[in-house]
Write an enzyme that holds these catalytic residues in place. Structure first.
Site, PDB file in Angstrom:
ATOM      1  N   CYS A  28      37.784  -0.440  40.516  1.00 26.52           N
ATOM      2  CA  CYS A  28      38.669   0.708  40.309  1.00 26.52           C
ATOM      3  C   CYS A  28      38.797   1.604  41.530  1.00 26.52           C
ATOM      4  CB  CYS A  28      38.229   1.518  39.091  1.00 26.52           C
ATOM      5  SG  CYS A  28      36.726   2.501  39.334  1.00 26.52           S
ATOM      6  N   HIS A  69      34.777   5.887  36.965  1.00 20.52           N
ATOM      7  CA  HIS A  69      36.082   5.227  36.967  1.00 20.52           C
ATOM      8  C   HIS A  69      37.135   6.191  37.497  1.00 20.52           C
ATOM      9  CE1 HIS A  69      38.975   2.204  35.861  1.00 20.52           C
ATOM     10  NE2 HIS A  69      39.660   3.060  35.119  1.00 20.52           N
ATOM     11  N   ASP A 100      46.578   3.590  35.852  1.00 21.51           N
ATOM     12  CA  ASP A 100      45.279   2.933  36.040  1.00 21.51           C
ATOM     13  C   ASP A 100      45.539   1.446  36.261  1.00 21.51           C
ATOM     14  OD1 ASP A 100      42.759   1.883  36.007  1.00 21.51           O
ATOM     15  OD2 ASP A 100      42.150   2.772  34.099  1.00 21.51           O
TER      16      ASP A 100
END
Length: 290
Positions: free
Chosen positions: A68, A107, A122
């Site tokens: 991420c 994250h 995302d």
């Protein structure tokens, strides 16, 4: 670093001088269809970083993927270059074994504002919980996408992202009880406040995630990529192809074991990933499922 290099990498051929929602939806989907969510560097003796130049060279020039803080950090740079108004946020991932969120932000995500409306992007959660498109920040609204129905909830201070999935049906009964199968139909993914974060906010946690013997990213080698009708994943030596089947309210899961001598070919043919350093697959018990 060159924006056109990134756009070529994901196969985007349209105009990129207008930061609108249609363009954002397009590049978001192209990214997750082209660039894998993967932690292979950890298992190649390499170190993941928050240095954007290194991330750009890895993902754009070397045709790799990332986790991420690589994919979403690169995406934040893309948003900036394309003229979007965005804010980088930190989120706490849900731990299903403890039935609570992890205590630290691990994250990285981005919030984008278009015409006064905020959206969450995302591009690097991976497997069945990967967003294909940005989510409107409207609390309680069901937002169907091919992987399932996503939903943002807000209690006034914190936002929670959850997803309602379809049942995963395993073709080969030998894998019916695999720990990689996610049997939860509705699950929390992560929570986040709207506090802006810079990349330094994540450095200590990311170092822990790639060095701690208890980290799921140390315990498992992971590579996943979305496909037009589902996703594929290589976790350790287990290769899976998942086909979304919303008409029958289920997802078909085809799993098999890959030999060491086949790993390189599978990474190249299924994920377009070619590694430079020696890769050691790993699939030990950890809090991770598809």
């Amino acid at each position: 670093m060159d924006l056109r290099g990134y756009l070529n990498r994901i196969g985007f051929t349209g105009p990129y001088d207008k930061p609108d929602l249609d363009t954002l939806r397009t590049i978001h989907k192209l990214h997750v269809m082209t660039i894998p969510f993967e932690n292979l560097s950890i298992h190649c003796g390499e170190k993941n970083t928050t240095d954007l130049n290194i991330i750009y060279d890895k993902i754009v020039k070397s045709n790799r993927g990332g986790w991420c803080c690589e994919n979403n950090l690169l995406f934040s740079w893309v948003l900036k270059e394309m003229g979007y108004k965005y804010t980088t946020l930190g989120s706490k991932v849900f731990n299903k074994f403890q039935n609570d969120f992890y205590p630290v932000d691990s994250h990285l995500i981005n919030m984008v504002e278009i015409d006064g409306k905020p959206y969450i992007t995302d591009v690097s959660y991976g497997v069945s919980c990967q967003l294909w498109y940005p989510l409107e920040m409207i609390s309680g609204k069901d937002q169907p996408q091919p992987p399932g129905v996503f939903r943002l909830l807000n209690d006034g201070m914190t936002w929670v992202l959850e997803k309602t999935s379809r049942k995963q049906v395993v073709k080969d009964k030998a894998y019916a009880h695999s720990s990689l199968i996610d049997r939860r139909l509705t699950k929390k993914m992560y929570c986040f406040p709207l506090t802006p974060r810079d990349k330094e906010h994540f450095v200590e946690t990311l170092d822990c995630l790639q060095t701690s013997p208890d980290s799921r990213f140390v315990l498992k080698s992971i590579c996943s990529l979305q496909t037009p009708n589902g996703f594929r994943a290589l976790i350790g030596w287990t290769y899976s192809e998942i086909t979304y089947n919303p008409e029958e309210d289920c997802d078909m899961v085809d799993m098999k074991e890959i030999l060491d001598c086949e790993i390189e070919a599978v990474l190249k043919e299924k994920f377009n990933v070619m590694l430079v350093n020696k890769f050691t697959p790993k699939n030990k018990k950890a809090n991770y499922c598809m």
